[in-house]
Design an enzyme around this catalytic site. Structure first.
Site, PDB file in Angstrom:
ATOM      1  N   ASN A 179       0.826  -1.207   0.000  1.00  0.00           N
ATOM      2  CA  ASN A 179       0.000   0.000   0.000  1.00  0.00           C
ATOM      3  C   ASN A 179       0.873   1.275   0.000  1.00  0.00           C
ATOM      4  O   ASN A 179       2.058   1.196  -0.265  1.00  0.00           O
ATOM      5  CB  ASN A 179      -1.027  -0.006   1.134  1.00  0.00           C
ATOM      6  CG  ASN A 179      -2.334   0.647   0.691  1.00  0.00           C
ATOM      7  OD1 ASN A 179      -2.333   1.738   0.121  1.00  0.00           O
ATOM      8  ND2 ASN A 179      -3.452  -0.024   0.930  1.00  0.00           N
ATOM      9  N   HIS A 203       3.394  -0.092  -2.739  1.00  0.00           N
ATOM     10  CA  HIS A 203       3.722  -1.516  -2.823  1.00  0.00           C
ATOM     11  C   HIS A 203       5.219  -1.832  -2.891  1.00  0.00           C
ATOM     12  O   HIS A 203       5.650  -2.718  -3.637  1.00  0.00           O
ATOM     13  CB  HIS A 203       3.005  -2.143  -4.023  1.00  0.00           C
ATOM     14  CG  HIS A 203       1.510  -2.252  -3.857  1.00  0.00           C
ATOM     15  ND1 HIS A 203       0.887  -2.242  -2.635  1.00  0.00           N
ATOM     16  CD2 HIS A 203       0.504  -2.364  -4.781  1.00  0.00           C
ATOM     17  CE1 HIS A 203      -0.425  -2.361  -2.800  1.00  0.00           C
ATOM     18  NE2 HIS A 203      -0.686  -2.425  -4.084  1.00  0.00           N
ATOM     19  N   HIS A 261      -1.611 -10.043  -2.886  1.00  0.00           N
ATOM     20  CA  HIS A 261      -2.399  -9.200  -3.787  1.00  0.00           C
ATOM     21  C   HIS A 261      -3.154 -10.033  -4.829  1.00  0.00           C
ATOM     22  O   HIS A 261      -3.250  -9.642  -5.999  1.00  0.00           O
ATOM     23  CB  HIS A 261      -1.471  -8.186  -4.453  1.00  0.00           C
ATOM     24  CG  HIS A 261      -2.114  -6.903  -4.843  1.00  0.00           C
ATOM     25  ND1 HIS A 261      -3.137  -6.830  -5.768  1.00  0.00           N
ATOM     26  CD2 HIS A 261      -1.895  -5.641  -4.437  1.00  0.00           C
ATOM     27  CE1 HIS A 261      -3.488  -5.565  -5.912  1.00  0.00           C
ATOM     28  NE2 HIS A 261      -2.760  -4.815  -5.116  1.00  0.00           N
ATOM     29  N   TYR A 290      -6.091 -11.375  -7.083  1.00  0.00           N
ATOM     30  CA  TYR A 290      -7.348 -10.866  -7.633  1.00  0.00           C
ATOM     31  C   TYR A 290      -8.270 -12.068  -7.797  1.00  0.00           C
ATOM     32  O   TYR A 290      -7.990 -12.950  -8.608  1.00  0.00           O
ATOM     33  CB  TYR A 290      -7.134 -10.254  -9.015  1.00  0.00           C
ATOM     34  CG  TYR A 290      -6.413  -8.924  -9.040  1.00  0.00           C
ATOM     35  CD1 TYR A 290      -5.068  -8.826  -8.678  1.00  0.00           C
ATOM     36  CD2 TYR A 290      -7.056  -7.772  -9.475  1.00  0.00           C
ATOM     37  CE1 TYR A 290      -4.406  -7.616  -8.727  1.00  0.00           C
ATOM     38  CE2 TYR A 290      -6.389  -6.550  -9.533  1.00  0.00           C
ATOM     39  CZ  TYR A 290      -5.070  -6.487  -9.157  1.00  0.00           C
ATOM     40  OH  TYR A 290      -4.403  -5.286  -9.212  1.00  0.00           O
ATOM     41  N   ASP A 333     -11.414   1.096  -3.280  1.00  0.00           N
ATOM     42  CA  ASP A 333      -9.955   0.951  -3.195  1.00  0.00           C
ATOM     43  C   ASP A 333      -9.552   1.551  -1.856  1.00  0.00           C
ATOM     44  O   ASP A 333      -8.832   2.537  -1.791  1.00  0.00           O
ATOM     45  CB  ASP A 333      -9.285   1.682  -4.375  1.00  0.00           C
ATOM     46  CG  ASP A 333      -7.813   1.329  -4.524  1.00  0.00           C
ATOM     47  OD1 ASP A 333      -7.289   0.610  -3.662  1.00  0.00           O
ATOM     48  OD2 ASP A 333      -7.193   1.778  -5.519  1.00  0.00           O
ATOM     49  N   GLU A 368      -6.751  -7.391   0.499  1.00  0.00           N
ATOM     50  CA  GLU A 368      -5.362  -7.331   0.932  1.00  0.00           C
ATOM     51  C   GLU A 368      -5.329  -7.097   2.437  1.00  0.00           C
ATOM     52  O   GLU A 368      -5.494  -5.969   2.884  1.00  0.00           O
ATOM     53  CB  GLU A 368      -4.635  -6.212   0.187  1.00  0.00           C
ATOM     54  CG  GLU A 368      -4.692  -6.326  -1.320  1.00  0.00           C
ATOM     55  CD  GLU A 368      -4.483  -4.971  -2.011  1.00  0.00           C
ATOM     56  OE1 GLU A 368      -3.444  -4.334  -1.799  1.00  0.00           O
ATOM     57  OE2 GLU A 368      -5.371  -4.546  -2.769  1.00  0.00           O
TER      58      GLU A 368
HETATM   59  C1  GLA Z   1      -3.700  -1.730  -4.587  1.00  0.00           C
HETATM   60  C2  GLA Z   1      -3.954  -0.290  -4.590  1.00  0.00           C
HETATM   61  C3  GLA Z   1      -4.677   0.086  -5.828  1.00  0.00           C
HETATM   62  C4  GLA Z   1      -3.903  -0.336  -7.032  1.00  0.00           C
HETATM   63  C5  GLA Z   1      -3.620  -1.795  -6.983  1.00  0.00           C
HETATM   64  C6  GLA Z   1      -2.750  -2.201  -8.131  1.00  0.00           C
HETATM   65  O1  GLA Z   1      -4.838  -2.445  -4.379  1.00  0.00           O
HETATM   66  O2  GLA Z   1      -4.663   0.148  -3.461  1.00  0.00           O
HETATM   67  O3  GLA Z   1      -4.874   1.465  -5.856  1.00  0.00           O
HETATM   68  O4  GLA Z   1      -2.689   0.359  -7.060  1.00  0.00           O
HETATM   69  O5  GLA Z   1      -3.005  -2.116  -5.760  1.00  0.00           O
HETATM   70  O6  GLA Z   1      -3.197  -1.682  -9.335  1.00  0.00           O
END
Ligand code: GLA
Length: 375
Positions: free
Chosen positions: A104, A130, A201, A203, A274, A339
């Site tokens: 983050n 990150h 991370h 998805y 987000d 996350e």
């Molecule tokens: C995290 C961030 C997002 C984005 C993703 C990668 O989740 O909070 O804003 O940067 O990583 O794209």
């Protein structure tokens, strides 16, 4: 094709339910290719007694594939990613990776610690994101198998790497249980005071990766508060009640229901979700963070963690330019991330739980992704 899969396919003719016939858990290893600088990268696949599979590469400690059954016992891969190492070497938004040293954002890429100011690369607008330009997601980790159901990955980050102080030894242990849980246990030690925030991370798309968006998934978050952000997604410092906002997932809602809520400034800043939620219960104890269900497949994902927060990100930046597994385009909101983490920008937020790690301490953290199905 693995023996298990061949066996499963034969069984499918005899009725999908028999795919779940018990098998012996196993751990396979193969070469996954090389990094640009020629370092060898391996791919490990864990298979449990139910035939659930988790593939993990030593590059970035990335979970490349996670095959779980739907309510009829039919397997699908529920994480976004690539078929080959080449895909992971291309520019992508941290698919499946362990991010660090600091997952983050850190505002303006600056923090001070023990009287010293540190500067990081700003790789996300004005902020550091990150772990920097070459974070833990782009490093080759050392692997050690643990029995037939676990994999320990270790990465030693040098003092000063990406601007962070102290030699940091990080490990993540992935365990695939016969209860269809992928367990992640992190540890870290340092030789100088440093800051640390490790997360995975992945998805997820419980209908299967690449088949559509995640707006119809139902989400519950065990959090009464979240950390509102400024326009650059840095927390303002407030812990705000979710009540009466699109961030209230104390009861299940579809992800899509309020994701574009007109006039909500926080939704606007994130381009959807987000944000970091402040998990209920005591940090340091493993407790429920989230529950997600997908109505068509019946798949359910429960997330438990010892971390104080969880960043719920809805793939708002995906735009179809990335072609993932089987060449499928990953369009906007085709995956969601949960996350588990400390709050963003903690090094600059004295009121947030501390992310400082000192030489005398050992950092530990656990997260469980548990898969099941419902009617
Ligand atoms: C995290 C961030 C997002 C984005 C993703 C990668 O989740 O909070 O804003 O940067 O990583 O794209």
């Amino acid at each position: 094709m693995s023996h298990t899969r061949r066996h499963a396919i034969q069984l499918m003719g005899a009725g999908a339910a028999s795919v779940l016939a018990a098998a012996t858990p196993k751990l396979d290893k193969r070469s996954f290719g090389k990094t640009q600088s020629g370092a060898a990268v391996d791919l490990y696949t864990l298979t449990n007694a139910n035939g659930m599979e988790a593939s993990i590469t030593t590059y970035g400690a990335i979970v490349t594939s996670l095959r779980t059954p739907d309510r009829a016992g039919k397997m699908a891969d529920v994480v976004l990613g690539f078929d080959t190492m080449q895909g992971y070497l291309s520019d992508h938004p941290y698919f499946g990776a362990v991010v660090g040293r600091y997952g983050n954002r850190i505002a303006k890429g600056r923090f001070s610690l023990s009287g010293k100011e540190y500067k990081l690369a700003t790789n996300n607008g004005p902020n550091a994101l990150h772990g920097g330009l070459k974070g833990f997601d782009k490093q080759v980790w050392q692997a050690q198998s643990i029995g037939n159901n676990g994999l320990r990955l270790t990465y030693v980050s040098k003092d000063g790497e990406e601007g962070y102080p102290g030699t940091l030894t990080a490990t993540v242990e992935y365990t695939l249980t016969d209860a269809n849980e992928l367990k992640l246990a992190y540890t870290a030690t340092t030789d100088k005071d440093t800051v640390l925030n490790l997360t995975n991370h992945s998805y997820f798309n419980l209908a299967g990766e690449g088949v559509g968006d995640i707006l119809g998934h139902r989400l519950q978050l065990f959090a009464d508060r979240f950390t509102p952000v400024d326009a650059t997604l840095i927390p303002t410092g407030e812990l705000k009640a979710v009540a009466g906002t699109p961030f209230d997932f104390r009861q299940p809602h579809t992800i899509g229901e309020r994701i574009d809520a007109a006039g909500d400034e926080q939704i606007k800043f994130g381009g959807g979700y987000d944000h970091n939620w402040v998990l209920n219960g005591a940090m340091g104890t493993l407790r429920p963070a989230a529950r997600v269900s997908e109505p068509k497949s019946g798949r359910v994902l429960e997330v438990l963690t010892t971390e104080p927060g969880v960043q719920f990100y809805t793939g708002n930046f995906l735009d179809g330019t990335i072609k993932g597994k089987g060449g499928k385009a990953y369009n906007r909101r085709y995956g969601f991330c949960l996350e588990t983490q400390h709050f963003p920008d903690s090094p600059n937020q004295p009121k947030f739980p501390s992310t400082v790690l000192k030489p005398a301490q050992k950092f530990t953290s656990s997260t469980v992704f548990k898969f099941s199905t419902e009617k």
